[in-house]
Write an enzyme that holds these catalytic residues in place. Structure first.
Site, PDB file in Angstrom:
ATOM      1  N   ASP A 199       1.296 -12.053  -1.425  1.00  0.00           N
ATOM      2  CA  ASP A 199       1.831 -11.701  -3.262  1.00  0.00           C
ATOM      3  C   ASP A 199       1.543 -12.829  -3.846  1.00  0.00           C
ATOM      4  O   ASP A 199       1.359 -14.520  -3.221  1.00  0.00           O
ATOM      5  CB  ASP A 199       3.056 -10.991  -2.396  1.00  0.00           C
ATOM      6  CG  ASP A 199       2.838 -10.048  -3.964  1.00  0.00           C
ATOM      7  OD1 ASP A 199       2.730 -10.488  -5.343  1.00  0.00           O
ATOM      8  OD2 ASP A 199       3.467  -8.368  -3.747  1.00  0.00           O
ATOM      9  N   HIS A 273      -1.447  -9.352  -7.832  1.00  0.00           N
ATOM     10  CA  HIS A 273      -0.570 -10.327  -6.720  1.00  0.00           C
ATOM     11  C   HIS A 273      -1.532 -11.502  -5.795  1.00  0.00           C
ATOM     12  O   HIS A 273      -0.780 -11.357  -5.291  1.00  0.00           O
ATOM     13  CB  HIS A 273      -0.086  -9.517  -5.579  1.00  0.00           C
ATOM     14  CG  HIS A 273       0.624  -8.478  -6.400  1.00  0.00           C
ATOM     15  ND1 HIS A 273       1.976  -8.311  -6.828  1.00  0.00           N
ATOM     16  CD2 HIS A 273       0.606  -7.072  -7.117  1.00  0.00           C
ATOM     17  CE1 HIS A 273       2.606  -7.306  -7.467  1.00  0.00           C
ATOM     18  NE2 HIS A 273       1.783  -6.257  -7.629  1.00  0.00           N
ATOM     19  N   GLU A 337      -0.599  -2.840  -9.301  1.00  0.00           N
ATOM     20  CA  GLU A 337      -0.356  -3.755 -10.963  1.00  0.00           C
ATOM     21  C   GLU A 337      -1.382  -4.700 -10.545  1.00  0.00           C
ATOM     22  O   GLU A 337      -1.168  -6.013 -10.969  1.00  0.00           O
ATOM     23  CB  GLU A 337       0.337  -4.543  -9.913  1.00  0.00           C
ATOM     24  CG  GLU A 337       1.453  -3.053 -10.161  1.00  0.00           C
ATOM     25  CD  GLU A 337       3.639  -3.475  -9.506  1.00  0.00           C
ATOM     26  OE1 GLU A 337       4.664  -2.640 -10.593  1.00  0.00           O
ATOM     27  OE2 GLU A 337       3.121  -4.907  -9.182  1.00  0.00           O
TER      28      GLU A 337
END
Ligand code: TNX
Length: 775
Positions: A199, A273, A337
């Site tokens: 991440d 990410h 995202e």
């Protein structure tokens, strides 16, 4: 009936029980399909009991050794494992049970044998887990033993995918802790471990081809202090933080999990990410950097460049090593995202969009499709070695490509959407499955966490198969999983606390038959399981030990029931004063006949638990006959209309059954007060949680009637729309011209189009109501 059976079983075993033996209890989590008592003496397990397995069966040998370990840890008894056919006093393991479900098992107990037959070694392992969980954790003295009442248990899981996720990027948990996590999963019959390995805040897996991923990408210069809220000033601790798993450790963990029939699904989260990887290899980003491994949480604008062939080559290289390390059929590639700002400004990404013929779609559709093309490529890389891709539900946005499995996190609807398109899906909606959210009604007393309230009931209430799916579509729902994101999980001790006991709820959601699910009956099983947590030294949240309250509505009168998980003594007051040992001791349901402020507390060995505080509203609607004229939302119906007049207000949770939810249709309900009464006021609360698409109502109206046929409108009101990020309870009071009525009809309409600033702008909001009081 079941209780009588249990008493009988206990009685039977007491008769047969030798001195010093403790008695096993088959009330375990997850609840098995069928537990039938058998009229035979029970089985006494003692130091002479042996475990018998077939010859040349490594998997059953490994099962037998684990069983011996478990029993030794619980009782101190050391059971030998042998392949020699022994006589009495043996536990016999086998893996040839005939059952279409390969994870099925049968346990048969009589005075000579315990047989655990699995439809596969995995099935046998789940039988072992059930047997293990039935044993009370008590050191057995010489000559003593464990008495297993004679029984036959037939069991099989409902879903093939029973998962738990752990984020090891935001915080790193050493290999030993990861193994302990796997032990915890095994205790709950979980068979998928979703391991989040990369991440923005740290890359955690050694990739030999790209050493800088761990040399540079696994370290950050510090970590944000406290809760990160948008708009607040951020402070960092400047303490270097890092860690990663070597390939050797990974192999060891994968083996360890496989011995426990847990498949490890690694996740490399892309193309968003990715700041940690970009910091190590800046040429993979659109701007070329420099980048920094992130020290705060959230969604970063910098993502992998989709137009650079080197990025594709790089990820393909990572995936090759990943597939060498993880035999899992499924590999998780994230997809969540991923802001598209950089791609919009990046000449290479825009050139790629033109090359793929997506330019006509315009922003941001073209960029979404570009992401899906990228994911499709990596999915093909996986497919070339017989593997399949899982992605977060954002992968639905650019149109699904063949073979993709959707992990629905932003709402269960995404899973339904995928299933309707013929794609497999796994449920992990935030409001049921995000174990980084607090499980406490008083988060200020807890270690720092995300304050969104997610009590264990709310996990338990998840039904993975949404109404409206056909039988064929429902087959695409593989199961469900809980997620533990680790922004606020600085240690493994806290990780266990967040995970437990909520994992027990997911265990029943994914294993047990939905018709057998009942939270009240789950409680004693949970208590039994918690003794195993104690025995294993697991840290867990004790919120469930606090007093709980329910109201039973019946024709004979409605009353408040108080209870605790362990039947601890409960003391209460009805005037809002502080309860203690001199207060009323709870013995039976309370029907005070008037509105009162109840406070109740469990006192164990002189120590008070946390107080239950609530108002019991004995308004005219309390316990009256309710008829619903509109349909509540199928996912938020819980106990149904009685929620509206059980006298209790809702908690901070919209999913624990204290509120009832409505969709587009709104609420339309009639209360029958039983006789003509003077009516002058209607009062109700709505829950507002804009982040969860729950808004205050748009308008409400009241009509009354004396005969239930002809209604007269007596009041109506409209309300203002709440602002951004609101999380509160709104109260509305409508004063009516005082009149006689027997029937009161209340209509409450939701906001039918959410405001522009909201992510769901234009869509109808959800409406949640807890209580409608009539005075
Ligand atoms: C959303 S779930 C995320 C994570 C965060 C989590 C915090 C998902 C696909 N993305 O990156 O850690 O919320 O609750």
């Amino acid at each position: 009936m079941k209780n009588i059976l249990k008493i009988f079983l206990l009685f039977l075993s007491a008769l047969t029980c030798k001195a010093g033996a403790v008695v096993a209890d088959y009330d375990v989590v997850p609840l098995p399909d069928r537990i039938e008592s058998v009229s035979a003496k029970g089985f006494l397990m003692n130091g002479n009991t042996v475990i018998v397995i077939p010859e040349n069966n490594d998997r059953l040998r490994s099962n037998a050794e684990l069983l011996a370990d478990y029993m030794s840890g619980l009782t101190g008894l050391k059971l030998a494992v042998t392949t020699k056919k022994a006589g009495n006093n043996t536990i016999v393991l086998s893996d040839d049970l005939k059952n279409d479900n390969s994870e099925a098992y049968r346990i048969s107990v009589d005075d000579k044998f315990i047989r655990i037959e699995g439809a596969s070694p995995a099935g046998c392992f789940y039988g072992i887990q059930t047997l293990r969980k039935s044993v009370p954790a008590t050191e057995i003295a010489d000559g003593g033993g464990v008495m297993f009442p004679a029984v036959r248990i037939d069991d099989a899981p409902r879903f093939g995918y029973r998962g738990s996720h752990l984020d090891c990027s935001r915080h790193f948990f050493a290999a030993d802790s990861v193994k302990k996590f796997i032990d915890i999963l095994a205790l709950h019959n979980i068979n998928r471990f979703h391991w989040h390995l990369s991440d923005d805040q740290g890359w955690r897996i050694e990739i030999k081809k790209y050493p800088r991923l761990t040399e540079v990408g696994s370290k950050r210069g510090g970590t944000i202090i406290g809760l990160q809220t948008s708009g607040c000033e951020m402070k960092f601790d400047s303490i270097p933080y890092g860690g990663y798993y070597t390939q050797e450790e990974i192999r060891d963990i994968v083996d360890y999990a496989a011995q426990r029939y847990i498949n490890v699904i690694p996740e490399i989260d892309l193309p968003g990410h990715m700041l940690a990887a970009l910091t190590a290899y800046p040429e993979l980003g659109c701007t070329g950097g420099p980048y920094e491994v992130w020290q705060c949480w959230g969604v970063a604008d910098d993502v992998l460049c989709a137009g650079n062939p080197k990025t594709i080559e790089f990820i393909d290289g990572v995936l090759e090593e990943l597939m060498d390390l993880f035999p899992s059929e499924y590999i998780h590639l994230g997809g969540d995202e991923c802001p598209k700002d950089r791609w919009q400004d990046c000449p290479r990404c825009q050139a790629k969009i033109r090359e793929l013929g997506l330019a006509d779609e315009g922003h941001p559709v073209a960029e979404h499709k570009l992401q899906n093309k990228m994911m499709e490529h990596f999915s093909a890389t996986l497919a070339s070695r017989g593997r399949k891709m899982i992605g977060w539900d954002e992968i639905l946005e650019g149109g699904l490509f063949p073979g993709a499995c959707v992990m629905a996190w932003r709402g269960a609807d995404a899973a339904a959407k995928a299933a309707k398109q013929g794609h497999d899906a796994i449920l992990t909606p935030t409001h049921n499955c995000y174990l980084d959210y607090t499980q406490s009604a008083q988060p200020e007393l807890e270690p720092l966490t995300n304050p969104t309230y997610l009590p264990i009931e709310q996990v338990y209430n998840l039904e993975p198969v949404l109404p409206g799916l056909s039988a064929d579509e429902a087959k695409h729902i593989l199961g469900a999983q809980v997620n533990l994101w680790s922004e606020y999980v600085p240690s493994f001790w806290i990780a266990m606390y967040d995970e437990l006991p909520r994992l027990a709820a997911l265990s029943e959601v994914t294993w047990s038959k939905p018709e057998a699910k009942d939270f009240q009956k789950f409680r004693p099983r949970l208590r039994h399981l918690m003794k195993h947590y104690d025995n294993e030294g697991y840290n867990y949240c004790r919120e469930v030990y606090n007093v709980f309250a329910t109201v039973d509505i019946s024709d004979k009168g409605s009353a408040l029931t108080l209870g605790t998980l362990d039947n601890a003594p409960v003391y209460y007051t009805l005037d809002g004063s502080e309860p203690d040992e001199n207060s009323l001791r709870y013995t039976e349901p309370i029907a005070p006949g008037k509105t009162c402020d109840v406070r109740a507390v469990a006192i164990r060995d002189g120590v008070k638990g946390r107080q239950w505080k609530g108002r019991l509203n004995a308004s005219m609607s309390f316990g009256s006959k309710v008829s619903m004229l509109s349909k509540s939302h199928p996912r938020f119906t819980f106990n149904g209309p009685s929620i509206l007049n059980d006298g209790l207000y809702g908690t901070r949770s919209f999913g624990d059954g204290s509120w009832i939810g409505f969709g587009d249709e709104g609420l339309d309900v009639v209360f029958d007060l039983g006789e003509q009464k003077e009516v002058s006021r209607v009062r109700f609360n709505t829950l507002v949680s804009t982040g969860s698409w729950i808004f205050d109502c748009h308008d409400a109206s009241v009509e009354i009637s004396t005969d239930g046929v002809t209604y007269t409108p007596v009041a109506s009101e409209e309300y203002e729309t709440v602002g951004r990020h609101t999380y509160t309870t709104a109260t509305h009071e409508m004063n009516l011209p005082s009149q006689q009525a027997r029937y009161v009809r209340v209509k409450i309409n939701p906001l039918r189009s959410m405001p522009e600033w909201h992510g769901g702008s234009g869509y109808p909001a959800l409406l949640f109501v807890d209580e409608i009081e009539i005075d």
